[in-house]
Design a protein around this motif. Sequence first.
Motif, PDB file in Angstrom:
ATOM      1  N   ILE A 221      -3.188   9.507 -10.813  1.00 38.38           N
ATOM      2  CA  ILE A 221      -2.651   8.643  -8.741  1.00 38.38           C
ATOM      3  C   ILE A 221      -1.899   7.934  -9.658  1.00 38.38           C
ATOM      4  N   GLN A 222      -2.033   7.683 -11.050  1.00 39.20           N
ATOM      5  CA  GLN A 222      -0.708   6.986 -11.582  1.00 39.20           C
ATOM      6  C   GLN A 222       0.466   7.708 -11.244  1.00 39.20           C
ATOM      7  N   SER A 223       0.781   8.799 -11.630  1.00 40.96           N
ATOM      8  CA  SER A 223       1.440  10.304 -11.756  1.00 40.96           C
ATOM      9  C   SER A 223       2.488   9.509  -9.797  1.00 40.96           C
ATOM     10  N   ILE A 224       1.564   9.828  -9.258  1.00 35.31           N
ATOM     11  CA  ILE A 224       1.898   9.431  -7.530  1.00 35.31           C
ATOM     12  C   ILE A 224       2.367   8.096  -7.243  1.00 35.31           C
ATOM     13  N   ILE A 225       2.302   7.055  -8.053  1.00 35.89           N
ATOM     14  CA  ILE A 225       2.210   5.440  -7.903  1.00 35.89           C
ATOM     15  C   ILE A 225       3.973   5.545  -9.080  1.00 35.89           C
ATOM     16  N   ASP A 226       3.876   6.308  -9.240  1.00 35.21           N
ATOM     17  CA  ASP A 226       5.725   6.050 -10.857  1.00 35.21           C
ATOM     18  C   ASP A 226       6.047   7.621  -9.369  1.00 35.21           C
ATOM     19  N   PHE A 227       5.730   8.347  -8.978  1.00 36.21           N
ATOM     20  CA  PHE A 227       6.489   9.434  -7.593  1.00 36.21           C
ATOM     21  C   PHE A 227       6.918   8.055  -6.476  1.00 36.21           C
ATOM     22  N   TYR A 228       6.486   7.265  -5.807  1.00 35.88           N
ATOM     23  CA  TYR A 228       6.472   6.743  -5.114  1.00 35.88           C
ATOM     24  C   TYR A 228       8.063   5.869  -5.520  1.00 35.88           C
TER      25      TYR A 228
ATOM     26  N   TYR B 222      -9.327   4.105  -9.985  1.00 37.04           N
ATOM     27  CA  TYR B 222     -10.451   2.805  -9.270  1.00 37.04           C
ATOM     28  C   TYR B 222     -11.819   2.829 -10.339  1.00 37.04           C
ATOM     29  N   LYS B 223     -12.032   3.530 -11.046  1.00 39.23           N
ATOM     30  CA  LYS B 223     -13.239   2.864 -11.774  1.00 39.23           C
ATOM     31  C   LYS B 223     -12.813   2.633 -13.038  1.00 39.23           C
ATOM     32  N   LYS B 224     -11.347   3.218 -13.500  1.00 40.55           N
ATOM     33  CA  LYS B 224     -11.021   2.819 -14.425  1.00 40.55           C
ATOM     34  C   LYS B 224     -10.470   1.587 -14.264  1.00 40.55           C
ATOM     35  N   GLY B 225     -10.536   0.877 -12.768  1.00 39.99           N
ATOM     36  CA  GLY B 225      -9.294  -0.911 -13.118  1.00 39.99           C
ATOM     37  C   GLY B 225      -8.550  -0.609 -12.354  1.00 39.99           C
ATOM     38  N   GLY B 226      -7.493   0.456 -12.229  1.00 45.13           N
ATOM     39  CA  GLY B 226      -6.480   0.393 -11.508  1.00 45.13           C
ATOM     40  C   GLY B 226      -6.676  -0.287  -9.978  1.00 45.13           C
ATOM     41  N   SER B 227      -5.377  -1.123  -9.596  1.00 48.24           N
ATOM     42  CA  SER B 227      -5.524  -1.940  -8.891  1.00 48.24           C
ATOM     43  C   SER B 227      -4.294  -1.028  -7.375  1.00 48.24           C
TER      44      SER B 227
ATOM     45  N   THR C 185       0.873  -1.624  -0.065  1.00 49.61           N
ATOM     46  CA  THR C 185      -0.181   0.337   0.013  1.00 49.61           C
ATOM     47  C   THR C 185       0.705   1.078   0.012  1.00 49.61           C
ATOM     48  N   ILE C 186       0.422   2.079  -0.762  1.00 49.06           N
ATOM     49  CA  ILE C 186       0.969   3.803  -1.434  1.00 49.06           C
ATOM     50  C   ILE C 186       0.329   4.601   0.075  1.00 49.06           C
ATOM     51  N   ASN C 187       0.628   5.039   1.274  1.00 49.73           N
ATOM     52  CA  ASN C 187       0.225   5.247   2.101  1.00 49.73           C
ATOM     53  C   ASN C 187       0.166   7.101   2.042  1.00 49.73           C
ATOM     54  N   LEU C 188      -0.743   7.506   1.992  1.00 47.85           N
ATOM     55  CA  LEU C 188      -0.558   9.175   2.056  1.00 47.85           C
ATOM     56  C   LEU C 188      -1.194   9.717   3.684  1.00 47.85           C
ATOM     57  N   ILE C 189      -0.181  11.303   3.822  1.00 52.94           N
ATOM     58  CA  ILE C 189      -0.601  11.627   5.180  1.00 52.94           C
ATOM     59  C   ILE C 189      -1.324  12.760   4.337  1.00 52.94           C
ATOM     60  N   GLY C 190      -2.084  13.629   5.099  1.00 51.29           N
ATOM     61  CA  GLY C 190      -2.055  15.011   5.601  1.00 51.29           C
ATOM     62  C   GLY C 190      -1.991  15.419   6.736  1.00 51.29           C
ATOM     63  N   VAL C 191      -1.583  16.442   7.213  1.00 48.63           N
ATOM     64  CA  VAL C 191      -1.533  17.008   7.959  1.00 48.63           C
ATOM     65  C   VAL C 191      -2.335  18.414   8.563  1.00 48.63           C
ATOM     66  N   SER C 192      -3.114  19.100   8.234  1.00 50.96           N
ATOM     67  CA  SER C 192      -3.590  20.295   8.822  1.00 50.96           C
ATOM     68  C   SER C 192      -4.672  20.215   9.149  1.00 50.96           C
TER      69      SER C 192
END
Length: 380
Positions: free
Chosen positions: A328-335, A213-218, A187-194
């Motif tokens: 979201i794919q850009s976040i996955i690639d960044f991770y 997720y609607k487009k089938g992302g897993s 799992t890629i864990n994001l956090i927002g504190v504010s």
Amino acid sequence: MKKFLYIAPVLIDDNRLDGVAKKVLSQVSVFEKKYNSTLMSYSNNALRKYDSTGINYMPYPDNTHRRFNLYNAVSELVANEYFDYVYIRYPKSEFKFIDLLKDIKNIGAKIVIEIPTFPYHENDKTFKSAGILALDYVLRTQLKKYVDRIVTYSDDKEIFGVKTINTLNGIIFDNIECKKENIISDTINLIGVSAIRSIQGWDRIFKGMNDYYKKGGSQKILFNIVGDGPYLKQYHDLVAKYKLEDRVVFHGFQSGTTLDNLYNSADIGVNSIAIHREKLEKESTLKTKEYVAKGLPIISSYPIEAFSHEENSKYVLQVSPDETLVDIQSIIDFYNSLYITSYKQSLAEEIRESARKKCDMNITLQDVFKYFDLMGEVNG
């Protein structure tokens, strides 16, 4: 030792410190290394005075607004005690604030005010706040009569006719532990504190997750949101609408060990990604400083001032400053670009030490010290 007075019209609840209270107390801890310091602020039901003798809670003497009680108490304080330097967290101008500045100036103190966010004229939209802003607009023209410098996190060299001290919003790195290595998971864990306000723009991530997720992302994404605020209900409603309850978790206000544990499980910190809604192009937020002190890479809609240009390219995923959903794919690639080739703990320590050089409060307040010390030499 020079005498220093910090006036902060903010709530400092010693049992539940929010980000602003932590910042003010951190600033005082740095100032009192050089000066004999006094802090005047609010507690829940009284004025809060802190000096070398400790904390003293003073009941409000009357039923007027607590801010007016604070101004009256400070006016009485400076009438009976001399201060060389006075530092004020700017509350917006009104008649009693201008009168307070006059009282302080009459004792010959040097006055520096800090404006936490500038420009700020677009921030508030209610009828009451519009009236406050209108009065401020008229009376802030008088600041130049009394105020010697304005501390700003913007690039402005002059504000309201007053020369500025340009710096960064800092934290005390030694007060924050680097995140500990989290358990390897899928799992890629994001956090927002504010505080949850429109400017955070985290609804853009909810919309991106819905699309992904609607487009089938897993790829499993978990977004932990820590904090309260006026947009919290709207966020809850969007999460329910997109059926993301198992992917977005609201924790409310947290501190101490609970917050540390949430940081330890996080892979990426999420900064404000909608500052364009308040017509800002840059911001100097405390949350980014906490993220980098913890050793987290960041998602942001603007460069992070804690980093150089090269470090921003490596440690920051910069999304577009508009209303488009976050890909979201850009976040996955960044991770993957960060964690596939790097040991998580060493990456966290690398991020932390890179940011410490610019954002530790002992560094960010140096120009304020230099100004006060220069004035002390001139007056001496």
